[in-house]
Design a protein around this motif. Structure first.
Motif, PDB file in Angstrom:
ATOM      1  N   PRO A 271     -10.285   9.752  -0.046  1.00 29.00           N
ATOM      2  CA  PRO A 271     -10.113   9.757   1.405  1.00 29.00           C
ATOM      3  C   PRO A 271      -9.602   8.411   1.923  1.00 29.00           C
ATOM      4  O   PRO A 271      -9.626   7.418   1.183  1.00 29.00           O
ATOM      5  CB  PRO A 271     -11.530  10.015   1.916  1.00 29.00           C
ATOM      6  CG  PRO A 271     -12.400   9.379   0.880  1.00 29.00           C
ATOM      7  CD  PRO A 271     -11.712   9.648  -0.432  1.00 29.00           C
ATOM      8  N   PRO A 272      -9.159   8.367   3.163  1.00 29.28           N
ATOM      9  CA  PRO A 272      -8.822   7.087   3.784  1.00 29.28           C
ATOM     10  C   PRO A 272     -10.018   6.136   3.658  1.00 29.28           C
ATOM     11  O   PRO A 272     -11.168   6.548   3.824  1.00 29.28           O
ATOM     12  CB  PRO A 272      -8.577   7.445   5.257  1.00 29.28           C
ATOM     13  CG  PRO A 272      -8.160   8.888   5.230  1.00 29.28           C
ATOM     14  CD  PRO A 272      -8.944   9.497   4.095  1.00 29.28           C
TER      15      PRO A 272
ATOM     16  N   PHE B 290       4.948  16.453   8.302  1.00 33.48           N
ATOM     17  CA  PHE B 290       4.514  15.350   7.438  1.00 33.48           C
ATOM     18  C   PHE B 290       4.107  15.872   6.063  1.00 33.48           C
ATOM     19  O   PHE B 290       4.463  15.294   5.024  1.00 33.48           O
ATOM     20  CB  PHE B 290       3.352  14.570   8.068  1.00 33.48           C
ATOM     21  CG  PHE B 290       2.726  13.593   7.110  1.00 33.48           C
ATOM     22  CD1 PHE B 290       3.383  12.417   6.776  1.00 33.48           C
ATOM     23  CD2 PHE B 290       1.503  13.871   6.504  1.00 33.48           C
ATOM     24  CE1 PHE B 290       2.821  11.523   5.856  1.00 33.48           C
ATOM     25  CE2 PHE B 290       0.942  12.992   5.587  1.00 33.48           C
ATOM     26  CZ  PHE B 290       1.600  11.818   5.268  1.00 33.48           C
TER      27      PHE B 290
ATOM     28  N   PRO C 233      -3.628   9.036  12.183  1.00 32.80           N
ATOM     29  CA  PRO C 233      -3.613  10.025  13.270  1.00 32.80           C
ATOM     30  C   PRO C 233      -4.703  11.086  13.154  1.00 32.80           C
ATOM     31  O   PRO C 233      -5.141  11.620  14.163  1.00 32.80           O
ATOM     32  CB  PRO C 233      -2.235  10.683  13.156  1.00 32.80           C
ATOM     33  CG  PRO C 233      -1.506   9.991  12.076  1.00 32.80           C
ATOM     34  CD  PRO C 233      -2.361   8.954  11.458  1.00 32.80           C
TER      35      PRO C 233
END
Ligand code: S3P
Length: 175
Positions: A15-16, A62, A128
């Motif tokens: 994950p981020p 994206f 985002p």
């Protein structure tokens, strides 16, 4: 690791805030290999930042760009490759990673808890998907994705409290 051939082929997922970029840099330095990053590849291809792509073109656009970037990067790159946190959700990407593993590549899941991910992510405008309530968003995203990260990975490393160089050492020890 095999020091005779082209060196280890590693894909980092997670994950981020799990440290894919920093651990990738530490591994690349340790093994004198190049580091490639699919988020950067997408930004270079499109000539926009990721938030710009999300806001101008939408997440599906994206994800399409990301799928192509991952397929190209896995096919072309010998060395260390960091994927964007959501890349593994795509089924075609999952197949690309399965083939990569059959060919001797190693997929590493950098696991992390919210407490340790939060300061790394900084929860700023550059992600985002984490706008609004970033901590809750991150938790929800990690809960939903954890089974996928675990399934696609050859190896899992819990990175909580570890410096990038320590994580790199742990990965090397598991190879
Ligand atoms: C995303 C993670 C980001 C980037 C995009 C979407 C995700 O990469 O690809 O904002 O879905 O988790 P990082 O994992 O490097 O933050």
């Amino acid at each position: 690791p095999n020091t005779e051939g082209p060196g280890p082929r590693i894909v980092l997922v997670g994950p981020p805030g799990s440290g894919k970029s920093t651990v990738g840099a530490a591994l690349a330095e340790r093994w004198h290999l190049a580091l490639r990053d699919t988020d950067s590849d997408v930004e270079t291809t499109v000539g926009k930042t990721i938030p710009e792509i999300f806001f101008d073109d939408g997440e599906p656009a994206f994800r399409e760009l990301e799928r192509a970037a991952v397929a190209a990067a896995v096919a072309e790159h010998d060395g260390v490759l960091a994927l964007g946190g959501g890349a593994v959700l795509d089924e075609r990407t999952q197949r690309v990673l399965a083939d990569y593993e059959h060919g001797g590549g190693v997929v590493v899941f950098l696991d992390v808890t919210l407490t340790h991910a939060a300061p790394r992510v900084g929860f700023n405008q550059s992600r985002p998907l984490l706008l609004g309530n970033p901590r809750a968003q991150w938790q929800a995203l990690m809960e939903a994705r954890r089974p996928v990260y675990e399934r696609v990975a050859t190896m899992r490393v819990l990175t909580d409290g570890l410096r990038p160089a320590d994580v790199a050492e742990a990965i090397e020890g598991e190879l």
